[in-house]
Enzyme design. Sequence first.
Site, PDB file in Angstrom:
ATOM      1  N   TYR A 142       0.821  -1.220   0.000  1.00 20.70           N
ATOM      2  CA  TYR A 142       0.000   0.000   0.000  1.00 20.70           C
ATOM      3  C   TYR A 142       0.852   1.265   0.000  1.00 20.70           C
ATOM      4  CZ  TYR A 142      -4.737  -1.837   0.695  1.00 20.70           C
ATOM      5  OH  TYR A 142      -5.962  -2.433   0.535  1.00 20.70           O
ATOM      6  N   LYS A 192       3.329 -15.361   1.542  1.00 18.62           N
ATOM      7  CA  LYS A 192       3.652 -16.210   0.384  1.00 18.62           C
ATOM      8  C   LYS A 192       5.169 -16.383   0.374  1.00 18.62           C
ATOM      9  CE  LYS A 192       1.506 -17.082  -3.086  1.00 18.62           C
ATOM     10  NZ  LYS A 192       1.057 -18.428  -3.575  1.00 18.62           N
ATOM     11  N   ASP A 225      -2.721 -18.090   0.032  1.00 13.48           N
ATOM     12  CA  ASP A 225      -3.738 -18.672  -0.858  1.00 13.48           C
ATOM     13  C   ASP A 225      -4.380 -19.896  -0.195  1.00 13.48           C
ATOM     14  OD1 ASP A 225      -1.299 -19.999  -1.096  1.00 13.48           O
ATOM     15  OD2 ASP A 225      -1.540 -20.466  -3.220  1.00 13.48           O
ATOM     16  N   ASP A 249      -6.268  -7.278   3.664  1.00 18.31           N
ATOM     17  CA  ASP A 249      -7.424  -6.622   3.045  1.00 18.31           C
ATOM     18  C   ASP A 249      -8.335  -7.679   2.420  1.00 18.31           C
ATOM     19  OD1 ASP A 249      -8.988  -4.462   2.070  1.00 18.31           O
ATOM     20  OD2 ASP A 249      -8.020  -4.675   0.117  1.00 18.31           O
ATOM     21  N   ASP A 253     -12.075  -9.527   3.986  1.00 18.49           N
ATOM     22  CA  ASP A 253     -13.369  -9.505   3.292  1.00 18.49           C
ATOM     23  C   ASP A 253     -13.941 -10.919   3.189  1.00 18.49           C
ATOM     24  OD1 ASP A 253     -13.364  -6.768   2.932  1.00 18.49           O
ATOM     25  OD2 ASP A 253     -13.950  -6.890   0.813  1.00 18.49           O
TER      26      ASP A 253
HETATM   27  C1  IPM Z   1     -10.509  -1.516   3.851  1.00 18.58           C
HETATM   28  C2  IPM Z   1     -10.760  -0.810   2.549  1.00 18.58           C
HETATM   29  C3  IPM Z   1      -9.637   0.207   2.322  1.00 18.58           C
HETATM   30  C4  IPM Z   1      -8.358  -0.568   2.128  1.00 18.58           C
HETATM   31  C5  IPM Z   1      -9.887   1.215   1.206  1.00 18.58           C
HETATM   32  C6  IPM Z   1     -11.194   1.958   1.378  1.00 18.58           C
HETATM   33  C7  IPM Z   1      -8.746   2.197   1.087  1.00 18.58           C
HETATM   34  O1  IPM Z   1     -10.883  -1.733   1.517  1.00 18.58           O
HETATM   35  O2  IPM Z   1     -10.399  -0.828   4.885  1.00 18.58           O
HETATM   36  O3  IPM Z   1     -10.425  -2.737   3.851  1.00 18.58           O
HETATM   37  O4  IPM Z   1      -8.058  -1.046   1.016  1.00 18.58           O
HETATM   38  O5  IPM Z   1      -7.611  -0.689   3.106  1.00 18.58           O
HETATM   39 MG    MG Z   2     -10.904  -3.784   2.182  1.00 22.86          MG
END
Ligand code: IPM
Ligand code: MG
Length: 368
Positions: A142, A192, A225, A249, A253
């Site tokens: 990032y 990884k 993975d 990230d 999710d």
């Molecule tokens: C998260 C989001 C952020 C990230 C974005 C909104 C910058 O996806 O907090 O997971 O990628 O960190």
């Molecule tokens: Mg995110």
Amino acid sequence: MAKFSLLILPGDGIGPEVMVEVRKIIDWFMSNRGLDFDVTEDLVGGAAYDAHGTPLHDDTMVKALDVDAVLLGAVGGPKYDDLDFSRKPERGLLRLRKEMDLYSNLRPAQCFDALADFSSLKPEVVSGLDIMIVRELTSGIYFGEPRGIITEGNERVGINTQRYTESEIERVARSAFELARRRDNRVCSMEKANVMESGVLWRETVDKIHQAEYSDVELSHMYADAGAMQLCRWPKQFDVIVTDNLFGDILSDTAAMLTGSLGMLPSASLGAPMENGRPKALYEPVHGSAPDITGQGKANPIACILSFAMALRYSFDEGAEADRLEQSIENVLSKGARTHDLLGEEGITPLSTSKMGDAIVDALTESL
Ligand code: IPM
Ligand code: MG
């Protein structure tokens, strides 16, 4: 009783709506549990851009660095899609993370019993699920340099750099081990190392910290993975997962969806301890600004309210009050209360954002 300072940044979309409900909860704790909060509100994201031409005003940054904790709603919206990268609402959030040095991002994925049927996985795979992803938040790909889009010969090349120093890995590893000790005492580290040098260093450094300081905690390693696959196959095998910024990230999710609704999940981003011993901290729901339902009373305020519960636990040392709040939410859900994101069962009329907030306040009162 200590006075806690709290900066509230409602942000964009459904952020302000869910934050109104959090304010009800804060008021309840002030009136009924003797907690003392000094709350200020300010702008972030698109709302800040509209007012000041920047997604985070310098004065807001100064305030954020000064308070015990920041609570953020959500940032972003279609209105800002055409802005250049440096002015986008998301930059406000990334600046807060970077300048507050919030290197340890805690993303719990907990499945409330009443909601096990909402998961895309079988109820027996997710019921009782309680895992914690610790995502490194201020380094890695990032922020690594060099980055950009350059021209080479007659074509363009997009470049980002994965870069981790040992000390960056050490501090997030410590944070994961400390958390594990307060939970089921197990950490699984994901990278990884089979293809990335940064992954090799990650694994070696986590091992080093483990052997030197946390050998009482059970440690395992997995390629990221394979970790993603295992998260979907049998998520209950995990307790704490520690991983880098980008894998975190994505994996968070995935973990979030196991629980059925993004509208339920809080997060805490923690930095180094301040003079008063508390970590620098920002709390926010995992969900985004949801422009499609903004202003319709359809948003689920629970993720943001649970983020405040995390603030009670990690910033204000009020673990018992955090338990009370989480239990009250569980009670409301087991009585069948649902917001629009949690529909699907026959014969249930959804509660508005505000009615859900009221129901949680009532459950808190019943807990006394
Ligand atoms: C998260 C989001 C952020 C990230 C974005 C909104 C910058 O996806 O907090 O997971 O990628 O960190
Ligand atoms: Mg995110």
